[in-house]
Design a protein around this motif. Structure first.
Motif, PDB file in Angstrom:
ATOM      1  N   TYR A  62       0.821  -1.197   0.000  1.00  0.00           N
ATOM      2  CA  TYR A  62       0.000   0.000   0.000  1.00  0.00           C
ATOM      3  C   TYR A  62       0.860   1.253   0.000  1.00  0.00           C
ATOM      4  N   GLN A  63       0.248   2.373  -0.397  1.00  0.00           N
ATOM      5  CA  GLN A  63       1.000   3.603  -0.650  1.00  0.00           C
ATOM      6  C   GLN A  63       1.865   4.058   0.518  1.00  0.00           C
ATOM      7  N   PRO A  64       1.369   4.084   1.775  1.00  0.00           N
ATOM      8  CA  PRO A  64       2.244   4.504   2.883  1.00  0.00           C
ATOM      9  C   PRO A  64       3.480   3.619   3.020  1.00  0.00           C
ATOM     10  N   VAL A  65       3.319   2.317   2.815  1.00  0.00           N
ATOM     11  CA  VAL A  65       4.452   1.393   2.909  1.00  0.00           C
ATOM     12  C   VAL A  65       5.435   1.672   1.778  1.00  0.00           C
ATOM     13  N   ALA A  66       4.915   1.897   0.571  1.00  0.00           N
ATOM     14  CA  ALA A  66       5.788   2.177  -0.570  1.00  0.00           C
ATOM     15  C   ALA A  66       6.585   3.455  -0.351  1.00  0.00           C
ATOM     16  N   ARG A  67       5.969   4.473   0.267  1.00  0.00           N
ATOM     17  CA  ARG A  67       6.683   5.732   0.519  1.00  0.00           C
ATOM     18  C   ARG A  67       7.822   5.526   1.508  1.00  0.00           C
ATOM     19  N   VAL A  68       7.606   4.706   2.531  1.00  0.00           N
ATOM     20  CA  VAL A  68       8.670   4.439   3.505  1.00  0.00           C
ATOM     21  C   VAL A  68       9.823   3.698   2.840  1.00  0.00           C
ATOM     22  N   ILE A  69       9.510   2.700   2.041  1.00  0.00           N
ATOM     23  CA  ILE A  69      10.564   1.942   1.355  1.00  0.00           C
ATOM     24  C   ILE A  69      11.373   2.867   0.450  1.00  0.00           C
ATOM     25  N   ALA A  70      10.679   3.782  -0.241  1.00  0.00           N
ATOM     26  CA  ALA A  70      11.367   4.712  -1.137  1.00  0.00           C
ATOM     27  C   ALA A  70      12.301   5.658  -0.389  1.00  0.00           C
ATOM     28  N   SER A  71      11.999   5.916   0.894  1.00  0.00           N
ATOM     29  CA  SER A  71      12.834   6.828   1.688  1.00  0.00           C
ATOM     30  C   SER A  71      14.085   6.162   2.243  1.00  0.00           C
ATOM     31  N   LEU A  72      14.159   4.828   2.191  1.00  0.00           N
ATOM     32  CA  LEU A  72      15.316   4.104   2.712  1.00  0.00           C
ATOM     33  C   LEU A  72      16.435   4.092   1.681  1.00  0.00           C
ATOM     34  N   PRO A  73      17.686   3.874   2.121  1.00  0.00           N
ATOM     35  CA  PRO A  73      18.777   3.729   1.150  1.00  0.00           C
ATOM     36  C   PRO A  73      18.477   2.609   0.159  1.00  0.00           C
ATOM     37  N   GLU A  74      18.926   2.789  -1.073  1.00  0.00           N
ATOM     38  CA  GLU A  74      18.668   1.788  -2.096  1.00  0.00           C
ATOM     39  C   GLU A  74      19.232   0.427  -1.665  1.00  0.00           C
ATOM     40  N   GLY A  75      18.383  -0.584  -1.765  1.00  0.00           N
ATOM     41  CA  GLY A  75      18.798  -1.933  -1.393  1.00  0.00           C
ATOM     42  C   GLY A  75      18.606  -2.259   0.067  1.00  0.00           C
ATOM     43  N   ALA A  76      18.109  -1.309   0.871  1.00  0.00           N
ATOM     44  CA  ALA A  76      17.966  -1.557   2.305  1.00  0.00           C
ATOM     45  C   ALA A  76      16.760  -2.426   2.624  1.00  0.00           C
ATOM     46  N   ALA A  77      15.769  -2.488   1.734  1.00  0.00           N
ATOM     47  CA  ALA A  77      14.562  -3.287   1.975  1.00  0.00           C
ATOM     48  C   ALA A  77      14.323  -4.225   0.799  1.00  0.00           C
ATOM     49  N   GLN A  78      13.859  -5.412   1.115  1.00  0.00           N
ATOM     50  CA  GLN A  78      13.562  -6.426   0.097  1.00  0.00           C
ATOM     51  C   GLN A  78      12.141  -6.915   0.340  1.00  0.00           C
ATOM     52  N   LEU A  79      11.277  -6.816  -0.674  1.00  0.00           N
ATOM     53  CA  LEU A  79       9.871  -7.190  -0.530  1.00  0.00           C
ATOM     54  C   LEU A  79       9.668  -8.675  -0.808  1.00  0.00           C
ATOM     55  N   VAL A  80       8.839  -9.303   0.030  1.00  0.00           N
ATOM     56  CA  VAL A  80       8.507 -10.719  -0.129  1.00  0.00           C
ATOM     57  C   VAL A  80       6.993 -10.847   0.014  1.00  0.00           C
TER      58      VAL A  80
END
Length: 300
Positions: free
Chosen positions: A113-131
């Motif tokens: 969902y959009q709030p989750v996507a915004r948080v992931i986008a704010s993290l350093p590239e490669g810091a989060a991996q979606l499963v």
């Protein structure tokens, strides 16, 4: 004959006292320093007195109204404060790099969902991996340590799994084939829902969770029936499109799974659903707390 004990290469440094000193230099207030360090005010006084005993002279001058550095204290501050700032920066950098080296594996159900996507986008590239997590198996991957955090449909009452926050309380809709003529301007009534064969989650989800997302009765007591099961939302929607069956989903999911052969009708009588962020207590990840804090700032 005993060998003499080797002297340390560097003299032992009173790191706790020096850290307390560095914070007090900035705050010039024992209470605020204690709050910043997460200790009592008495502990701050104790650490400063111990440092002054080690140094051999006072480093602060205290009165009833103010705290100020002595001449020796200013000289010490010129050396210690920048050094501690560099230590902190180096430590934080190392942690950030370690976190990126082992990404935060984030499990999700249904959609990102959009709030989750915004948080992931704010993290350093490669810091989060979606499963993606199966609709009918929200907790297994987290329990086995295959994901670090899971955003799942509530509730979670599994031993060893801790709920960190709850958000996104949403009304329930039912997905039906576009060919079916059901519902009115207010959505689907309890009588219409009771007459509709439904699709339930097929998988190892615990019974208490299943009863929330595949309820057996409406709040008014109308019995609901389930004619088939699906392991994923997409599988369930494909079954809906080609049959006269229905699938219960939350309102926000309807925006992510739109298809021309399916209609989504609100079911006002059913209890709202919500999402939870859950972690495995035995496998903490250094980015987890920061992720939850960022997400809390994105949701209502």
């Amino acid at each position: 004959m005993e060998r003499p004990t080797a002297a340390p290469i560097l003299p032992e440094l009173p790191l706790q006292e020096l850290e307390c000193f560095a914070v007090l230099v900035h705050q010039l207030h024992f209470g605020r320093t204690a709050e910043r360090l997460g200790v009592s005010q008495g502990r701050v006084s104790q650490l400063i007195k111990r440092l002054e005993s080690r140094v051999g002279a006072p480093v602060f001058r205290r009165t009833s109204r103010r705290v100020e550095l002595t001449g020796l204290g200013r000289e010490l501050a010129e050396q210690v404060v920048p050094a501690f700032e560099r230590l902190r920066e180096g430590y934080d950098t190392a942690r950030a790099r370690a976190a990126t080296a082992r990404p935060l594996r984030l499990g999700f159900q249904c959609a990102v969902y959009q709030p989750v996507a915004r948080v992931i986008a704010s993290l350093p590239e490669g810091a989060a991996q979606l499963v993606e997590l199966p609709w009918a198996d929200p907790f297994s991957l987290l329990a086995r340590g295959e994901v670090d955090l899971a955003i799942v449909l509530a509730p979670c009452r599994e031993p060893g799994l801790e709920v960190l926050m709850e958000f996104s309380r949403q009304p329930v809709y039912v997905a039906v084939s576009a060919a079916q003529r059901l519902g009115g301007t207010d959505g689907l009534s309890a009588d219409e829902l009771a007459a509709l064969p439904l699709i339930e989650p097929r998988g190892p989800a615990p019974e208490y969770w299943r009863r929330v997302h595949a309820p057996r009765r409406t709040p008014s007591g109308r019995q609901l029936s389930y004619a088939a099961g699906a392991a994923t939302i997409q599988e369930g929607l494909s079954m809906v499109a080609g049959t006269r069956q229905g699938l219960l989903v939350c309102e926000r999911s309807t925006a992510y799974v739109q298809r021309p052969d399916i209609r989504f009708l609100p079911v006002p009588e059913l209890e709202r659903t919500s999402l939870e962020v859950v972690r495995n207590e035995r496998r903490p990840h250094p980015l987890a707390a920061g992720f939850v804090e960022l997400l809390a700032g994105q949701v209502d």
